[in-house]
Design a protein around this motif. Structure first.
Motif, short mmCIF file in Angstrom:
data_model
loop_
_atom_site.label_atom_id
_atom_site.label_comp_id
_atom_site.label_asym_id
_atom_site.label_seq_id
_atom_site.Cartn_x
_atom_site.Cartn_y
_atom_site.Cartn_z
N PHE A 153 42.46 65.65 48.49
CA PHE A 153 43.44 66.27 47.59
C PHE A 153 44.42 67.14 48.34
O PHE A 153 45.62 67.12 48.07
N ARG A 154 43.95 67.92 49.31
CA ARG A 154 44.84 68.82 50.04
C ARG A 154 45.78 68.07 50.98
O ARG A 154 46.81 68.62 51.38
N THR A 155 45.47 66.83 51.30
CA THR A 155 46.41 66.00 52.06
C THR A 155 47.67 65.76 51.25
O THR A 155 48.77 65.73 51.78
N VAL A 156 47.52 65.62 49.94
CA VAL A 156 48.65 65.35 49.05
C VAL A 156 49.26 66.64 48.51
O VAL A 156 50.47 66.81 48.51
N VAL A 157 48.40 67.53 48.03
CA VAL A 157 48.84 68.80 47.43
C VAL A 157 48.05 69.93 48.10
O VAL A 157 46.88 70.13 47.78
N GLU A 165 51.60 63.64 40.22
CA GLU A 165 50.80 62.54 39.70
C GLU A 165 51.05 61.25 40.47
O GLU A 165 50.12 60.57 40.88
N GLU A 166 52.32 60.92 40.68
CA GLU A 166 52.65 59.70 41.43
C GLU A 166 52.15 59.78 42.87
O GLU A 166 51.67 58.77 43.41
N ALA A 167 52.25 60.93 43.49
CA ALA A 167 51.77 61.09 44.86
C ALA A 167 50.26 60.91 44.94
O ALA A 167 49.74 60.28 45.87
N LEU A 168 49.53 61.44 43.96
CA LEU A 168 48.07 61.26 43.94
C LEU A 168 47.69 59.80 43.70
O LEU A 168 46.81 59.26 44.37
N LYS A 169 48.37 59.15 42.76
CA LYS A 169 48.11 57.72 42.52
C LYS A 169 48.34 56.91 43.80
O LYS A 169 47.54 56.05 44.15
N ALA A 170 49.45 57.17 44.47
CA ALA A 170 49.77 56.43 45.70
C ALA A 170 48.74 56.71 46.79
O ALA A 170 48.31 55.80 47.50
N HIS A 171 48.33 57.96 46.92
CA HIS A 171 47.36 58.32 47.96
C HIS A 171 46.01 57.64 47.74
O HIS A 171 45.39 57.14 48.68
N PHE A 172 45.53 57.64 46.49
CA PHE A 172 44.20 57.11 46.21
C PHE A 172 44.17 55.60 45.97
O PHE A 172 43.10 55.01 45.94
N LYS A 173 45.34 54.97 45.85
CA LYS A 173 45.38 53.51 45.65
C LYS A 173 44.82 52.82 46.90
O LYS A 173 45.30 53.02 48.00
N PHE A 194 38.06 54.77 46.05
CA PHE A 194 38.70 55.45 44.91
C PHE A 194 39.44 54.46 44.03
O PHE A 194 40.04 53.51 44.52
N ASN A 195 39.46 54.75 42.71
CA ASN A 195 40.24 53.99 41.74
C ASN A 195 40.83 54.95 40.71
O ASN A 195 40.13 55.84 40.22
N PHE A 196 42.10 54.74 40.36
CA PHE A 196 42.74 55.52 39.29
C PHE A 196 42.30 54.96 37.95
O PHE A 196 42.29 53.74 37.75
N LEU A 197 41.97 55.84 36.98
CA LEU A 197 41.58 55.39 35.65
C LEU A 197 42.63 55.68 34.58
O LEU A 197 43.02 54.80 33.84
N ARG A 198 43.09 56.97 34.48
CA ARG A 198 43.99 57.32 33.39
C ARG A 198 44.67 58.66 33.66
O ARG A 198 44.23 59.42 34.51
N SER A 199 45.73 58.92 32.87
CA SER A 199 46.36 60.24 32.88
C SER A 199 46.84 60.56 31.48
O SER A 199 47.24 59.66 30.73
N THR A 200 46.82 61.85 31.13
CA THR A 200 47.25 62.29 29.81
C THR A 200 47.91 63.66 29.90
O THR A 200 47.61 64.45 30.80
N LYS A 201 48.78 63.93 28.93
CA LYS A 201 49.42 65.24 28.83
C LYS A 201 48.46 66.18 28.10
O LYS A 201 47.82 65.78 27.12
N ILE A 202 48.39 67.42 28.55
CA ILE A 202 47.57 68.44 27.90
C ILE A 202 48.50 69.53 27.38
O ILE A 202 49.13 70.23 28.18
N PRO A 203 48.60 69.71 26.06
CA PRO A 203 49.46 70.77 25.53
C PRO A 203 48.93 72.15 25.95
O PRO A 203 47.73 72.39 25.94
#
Length: 122
Positions: free
Chosen positions: A12-16, A70-78, A91-100
């Motif tokens: 994670f710290r590689t990306v953020v 979000e896009e950077a994390l998806k690209a890193h873990f793909k 690693f595999n991406f599953l989903r993303s959602t907005k949290i109010p």
């Protein structure tokens, strides 16, 4: 489990660079930042599956930086596979959602990854 958490934090710290396990405990917060935690399940002998929950936070009127993270994390873990002396992780991406948040400036988005981990030294 410590080896897994250490590797996950490094990924994670590689990306953020502002990435934290469970929560951001810094006295001065820099945005955007990421928090993550995980739950595990036994799949077979010496193999575990981990659901990794990721929250992206930003203090901004738009979601632009949140979506960039979000896009950077998806690209890193793909197709990301990591082999260490202790474990082999896929690693595999599953989903993303907005949290109010109820705040006009604090933006939050949740992502979930799944990873399969082979423990090489157990």
């Amino acid at each position: 489990m410590i080896e897994f958490l250490t590797e996950l934090t490094n990924q994670f710290r590689t990306v953020v660079p502002e990435s934290y396990h469970e929560r951001n405990r810094r006295s001065t917060v820099s945005y955007p930042y990421v928090t993550f935690d995980f739950d595990s399940e036994s799949l077979e002998r010496n193999v575990e599956g981990f659901y990794i929950d990721v929250d992206i936070f930003d203090n901004n009127a738009s979601y632009y930086d949140v979506f960039q993270v979000e896009e950077a994390l998806k690209a890193h873990f793909k197709d990301n596979h990591k082999l260490t002396e202790e474990l082999f992780i896929r690693f595999n991406f599953l989903r993303s959602t907005k949290i109010p948040t109820g705040d006009d400036l604090i933006k939050r988005r949740n992502m979930q990854f799944y990873c399969k981990t082979d423990w090489r030294t157990r």
